[in-house]
Design a protein around this motif. Structure first.
Motif, mmCIF file in Angstrom:
data_model
loop_
_atom_site.group_PDB
_atom_site.id
_atom_site.type_symbol
_atom_site.label_atom_id
_atom_site.label_comp_id
_atom_site.label_asym_id
_atom_site.label_seq_id
_atom_site.Cartn_x
_atom_site.Cartn_y
_atom_site.Cartn_z
ATOM 1 N N ASP A 12 -10.452 16.041 21.082
ATOM 2 C CA ASP A 12 -11.440 15.288 20.314
ATOM 3 C C ASP A 12 -12.731 16.100 20.341
ATOM 4 O O ASP A 12 -13.466 16.082 21.340
ATOM 5 N N LEU A 13 -12.993 16.843 19.274
ATOM 6 C CA LEU A 13 -14.175 17.706 19.212
ATOM 7 C C LEU A 13 -15.477 16.916 19.194
ATOM 8 O O LEU A 13 -16.471 17.340 19.765
ATOM 9 N N ALA A 14 -15.487 15.761 18.551
ATOM 10 C CA ALA A 14 -16.700 14.950 18.472
ATOM 11 C C ALA A 14 -17.119 14.444 19.853
ATOM 12 O O ALA A 14 -18.296 14.441 20.187
ATOM 13 N N ARG A 15 -16.166 14.041 20.675
ATOM 14 C CA ARG A 15 -16.462 13.572 22.033
ATOM 15 C C ARG A 15 -16.538 14.727 23.026
ATOM 16 O O ARG A 15 -17.032 14.552 24.137
ATOM 17 N N GLY A 16 -16.016 15.897 22.635
ATOM 18 C CA GLY A 16 -16.011 17.040 23.535
ATOM 19 C C GLY A 16 -15.056 16.849 24.693
ATOM 20 O O GLY A 16 -15.319 17.290 25.809
ATOM 21 N N GLU A 17 -13.922 16.199 24.433
ATOM 22 C CA GLU A 17 -12.954 15.894 25.481
ATOM 23 C C GLU A 17 -11.554 16.333 25.073
ATOM 24 O O GLU A 17 -11.241 16.419 23.884
ATOM 25 N N ALA A 18 -10.738 16.589 26.091
ATOM 26 C CA ALA A 18 -9.351 16.984 25.856
ATOM 27 C C ALA A 18 -8.500 16.524 27.032
ATOM 28 O O ALA A 18 -9.016 16.150 28.090
ATOM 29 N N CYS A 19 -7.194 16.552 26.834
ATOM 30 C CA CYS A 19 -6.252 16.268 27.913
ATOM 31 C C CYS A 19 -4.949 16.982 27.582
ATOM 32 O O CYS A 19 -4.782 17.532 26.491
ATOM 33 N N GLN A 20 -4.020 16.956 28.526
ATOM 34 C CA GLN A 20 -2.763 17.689 28.371
ATOM 35 C C GLN A 20 -1.576 16.755 28.563
ATOM 36 O O GLN A 20 -1.606 15.879 29.427
ATOM 37 N N SER A 21 -0.550 16.972 27.760
ATOM 38 C CA SER A 21 0.746 16.289 27.864
ATOM 39 C C SER A 21 0.610 14.775 27.899
ATOM 40 O O SER A 21 0.192 14.184 26.925
ATOM 41 N N VAL A 22 0.955 14.131 29.029
ATOM 42 C CA VAL A 22 0.908 12.671 29.122
ATOM 43 C C VAL A 22 -0.517 12.145 29.218
ATOM 44 O O VAL A 22 -0.741 10.944 29.210
ATOM 45 N N CYS A 23 -1.469 13.027 29.347
ATOM 46 C CA CYS A 23 -2.892 12.679 29.299
ATOM 47 C C CYS A 23 -3.298 11.780 30.463
ATOM 48 O O CYS A 23 -4.009 10.810 30.277
ATOM 49 N N ARG A 74 -5.263 12.700 32.757
ATOM 50 C CA ARG A 74 -6.646 13.071 33.089
ATOM 51 C C ARG A 74 -7.321 13.626 31.837
ATOM 52 O O ARG A 74 -6.847 14.596 31.262
ATOM 53 N N VAL A 75 -8.412 13.006 31.415
ATOM 54 C CA VAL A 75 -9.203 13.487 30.280
ATOM 55 C C VAL A 75 -10.381 14.266 30.844
ATOM 56 O O VAL A 75 -11.054 13.802 31.751
ATOM 57 N N TRP A 76 -10.599 15.484 30.330
ATOM 58 C CA TRP A 76 -11.685 16.306 30.858
ATOM 59 C C TRP A 76 -12.673 16.680 29.766
ATOM 60 O O TRP A 76 -12.376 16.598 28.578
ATOM 61 N N LYS A 77 -13.864 17.105 30.198
ATOM 62 C CA LYS A 77 -14.912 17.580 29.291
ATOM 63 C C LYS A 77 -14.596 19.015 28.895
ATOM 64 O O LYS A 77 -14.308 19.847 29.754
ATOM 65 N N MET A 78 -14.640 19.304 27.610
ATOM 66 C CA MET A 78 -14.352 20.639 27.111
ATOM 67 C C MET A 78 -15.577 21.538 27.231
ATOM 68 O O MET A 78 -16.681 21.070 27.463
ATOM 69 N N GLY A 79 -15.336 22.842 27.032
ATOM 70 C CA GLY A 79 -16.412 23.822 26.991
ATOM 71 C C GLY A 79 -16.927 23.977 25.569
ATOM 72 O O GLY A 79 -16.787 23.083 24.735
ATOM 73 N N ALA A 80 -17.462 25.140 25.270
ATOM 74 C CA ALA A 80 -18.073 25.421 23.965
ATOM 75 C C ALA A 80 -17.048 25.399 22.840
ATOM 76 O O ALA A 80 -15.898 25.797 23.011
ATOM 77 N N VAL A 81 -17.497 24.938 21.685
ATOM 78 C CA VAL A 81 -16.686 24.937 20.463
ATOM 79 C C VAL A 81 -17.475 25.653 19.385
ATOM 80 O O VAL A 81 -18.621 25.303 19.110
ATOM 81 N N THR A 82 -16.863 26.679 18.801
ATOM 82 C CA THR A 82 -17.479 27.398 17.685
ATOM 83 C C THR A 82 -16.501 27.409 16.524
ATOM 84 O O THR A 82 -15.383 26.916 16.647
ATOM 85 N N SER A 83 -16.898 28.010 15.423
ATOM 86 C CA SER A 83 -15.980 28.115 14.293
ATOM 87 C C SER A 83 -14.836 29.076 14.604
ATOM 88 O O SER A 83 -13.801 29.038 13.950
ATOM 89 N N GLY A 84 -14.995 29.916 15.613
ATOM 90 C CA GLY A 84 -13.970 30.900 15.955
ATOM 91 C C GLY A 84 -13.065 30.534 17.107
ATOM 92 O O GLY A 84 -11.923 30.976 17.171
ATOM 93 N N GLU A 85 -13.571 29.709 18.063
ATOM 94 C CA GLU A 85 -12.737 29.379 19.211
ATOM 95 C C GLU A 85 -13.130 28.044 19.832
ATOM 96 O O GLU A 85 -14.243 27.559 19.642
ATOM 97 N N ILE A 86 -12.171 27.501 20.567
ATOM 98 C CA ILE A 86 -12.368 26.258 21.308
ATOM 99 C C ILE A 86 -12.078 26.552 22.773
ATOM 100 O O ILE A 86 -10.997 27.046 23.107
ATOM 101 N N VAL A 87 -13.042 26.261 23.634
ATOM 102 C CA VAL A 87 -12.805 26.375 25.071
ATOM 103 C C VAL A 87 -12.335 24.994 25.534
ATOM 104 O O VAL A 87 -13.137 24.076 25.681
#
Length: 117
Positions: free
Chosen positions: A37-48, A50-63
């Motif tokens: 979820d780029l708007a919230r700046g959050e992500a999770c993996q597989s069964v989710c 644990r939801v974590w805060k993401m790093g920087a998002v640019t037009s070229g890459e997503i941390v």
């Protein structure tokens, strides 16, 4: 007047949808799904579990994750996805990091689990 409101609503809908998506990444024959979820700046993996805060998002890459400089975490990791090529790079460890790569595609957003409190 209703036509104008409907038209404006249709124009904004794809922009919102692009902020939420799943990344389905193939590490060899193993599939790993990330919910993003780029708007919230959050992500999770597989069964989710644990939801974590993401790093920087640019037009070229997503941390997706970066704990390389957080010395309180058990495992130092960095996960970066190239938005043009779909290549994901995953580094694990600080001194001699183990590196793995995957090829990713986007899928519709499968959502985050509901909060209990």
């Amino acid at each position: 007047m209703k036509t104008v409101i409907l038209f404006v609503g249709l124009l904004s809908a794809p922009a919102v949808a692009a902020d939420q998506f799943d990344l389905v990444c193939m590490f060899g024959k193993t599939e790993v799904r990330y919910r993003v979820d780029l708007a919230r700046g959050e992500a999770c993996q597989s069964v989710c579990d644990r939801v974590w805060k993401m790093g920087a998002v640019t037009s070229g890459e997503i941390v997706l994750l970066d704990t390389m400089h957080d010395y309180q975490t058990e495992v130092a990791q960095k996960i970066v996805v190239n938005r043009t090529s779909g290549i994901l790079q995953h580094w694990i460890g600080r001194v001699r990091p183990f590196t793995e790569a995957a090829t990713c595609r986007s899928d519709p957003f499968s959502g985050f689990p509901a909060a209990k409190f």
